[in-house]
Scaffold this motif. Structure first.
Motif, mmCIF file in Angstrom:
data_model
loop_
_atom_site.group_PDB
_atom_site.id
_atom_site.type_symbol
_atom_site.label_atom_id
_atom_site.label_comp_id
_atom_site.label_asym_id
_atom_site.label_seq_id
_atom_site.Cartn_x
_atom_site.Cartn_y
_atom_site.Cartn_z
ATOM 1 N N ALA A 1 21.722 39.051 -43.074
ATOM 2 C CA ALA A 1 20.989 37.829 -43.399
ATOM 3 C C ALA A 1 21.098 36.798 -42.286
ATOM 4 O O ALA A 1 20.159 36.085 -42.000
ATOM 5 N N ALA A 2 22.250 36.696 -41.659
ATOM 6 C CA ALA A 2 22.449 35.754 -40.565
ATOM 7 C C ALA A 2 23.276 36.445 -39.493
ATOM 8 O O ALA A 2 24.046 37.347 -39.772
ATOM 9 N N ASP A 3 23.104 36.016 -38.263
ATOM 10 C CA ASP A 3 23.799 36.666 -37.162
ATOM 11 C C ASP A 3 25.246 36.238 -37.020
ATOM 12 O O ASP A 3 26.050 36.966 -36.478
ATOM 13 N N GLY A 4 25.581 35.051 -37.432
ATOM 14 C CA GLY A 4 26.942 34.582 -37.235
ATOM 15 C C GLY A 4 27.261 33.432 -38.158
ATOM 16 O O GLY A 4 26.479 33.087 -39.043
ATOM 17 N N GLY A 5 28.423 32.828 -37.936
ATOM 18 C CA GLY A 5 28.841 31.709 -38.764
ATOM 19 C C GLY A 5 29.337 30.559 -37.917
ATOM 20 O O GLY A 5 30.072 30.758 -36.960
ATOM 21 N N VAL A 6 28.887 29.373 -38.260
ATOM 22 C CA VAL A 6 29.294 28.163 -37.559
ATOM 23 C C VAL A 6 29.983 27.240 -38.549
ATOM 24 O O VAL A 6 29.454 26.990 -39.639
#
Length: 172
Positions: free
Chosen positions: A141-146
Motif C-alpha cells: 500500500a505504501a513504500d515506506g514509513g515516515v
C-alpha cells in the motif's frame, strides 16, 4: 567344549558404547539462546532493556533477537519477540510520541534520514524522520514509513491517502 572359549568382552563394550552414544544423541537437550520478549507494548524509539522485555530461551536459529540497548523502529506488542528487524540499526531515534505514516519514498531514502513533507493542498511543510524504508513488494500500500509529530499526523495521513503529499529527503 564350547564353554572354555573366551567371552567377547571387547565386542560387548563396543556395543554398549555405541548404544550409549545413540541414546545421548537422541535425547540430548537442544541448544538454546536467550531472546527478548516484550513485557508491555514497545513503541518506536524506545530502548530494549530489562524494564520493557524479559529474556526467554528459544532454540538456536529459530529467531534473530535484538540486543539489550537497541532502539526499536517499529511497534512491538506485549508477548511478541523483539527481533533484529524491529530495531533501528542506524541508531536513528524516532522521537517518543510521534506517529509513523505510510508514504511513498523516493529512491535512496534510508532509515534515519530527515524529510520535509509538503502537503500539496495547503502548502504546509512538516518535518519528519524516515522510520522504515519500505518493502520491495510492488503491491504494498505504501513504500515506506515516515515519523511525524502528533500535531501533524492526521494532516499528513490524509494528504498521503489522497496522493497529495510530496516527500523531500535531506541530502546532508
Amino acid at each position: 567344549m564350547l564353554w572354555f572359549d573366551p567371552l567377547p568382552w571387547g565386542r560387548w563394550a563396543l556395543v554398549a558404547m555405541v548404544a550409549a552414544l545413540a541414546l545421548y544423541l537422541e535425547f540430548r537437550p537442544d541448544p538454546t539462546v536467550e531472546v527478548p520478549f516484550a513485557v508491555a507494548d514497545i513503541l518506536p524509539g524506545e530502548v530494549v532493556d530489562e524494564a520493557s522485555t524479559e529474556f526467554r530461551p528459544v532454540p538456536v536459529g529459530l529467531l534473530d533477537g535484538a540486543e539489550a540497548g537497541d532502539v526499536t523502529s517499529t511497534r512491538v506488542l506485549a508477548g511478541e519477540p523483539v527481533l533484529a528487524s524491529d530495531v533501528d540499526t542506524d541508531s536513528a531515534v524516532v522521537p517518543n510520541g510521534w506517529w509513523i505514516v505510510g508514504v511513498t519514498l523516493p529512491d535512496g531514502a534510508a532509515v534515519g534520514d530527515d524529510v520535509r513533507l509538503v502537503l500539496l493542498a495547503t502548502g504546509e511543510e512538516v518535518e519528519g524522520i524516515i522510520a522504515h524504508p519500505g518493502s520491495d513488494d510492488p503491491f504494498a500500500a505504501a513504500d515506506g514509513g515516515v515519523a511525524v509529530p502528533t500535531d501533524n499526523a492526521a494532516a499528513v495521513a490524509l494528504a498521503a491517502a489522497d496522493g497529495r503529499l510530496a516527500v523531500l529527503v535531506s541530502t546532508g
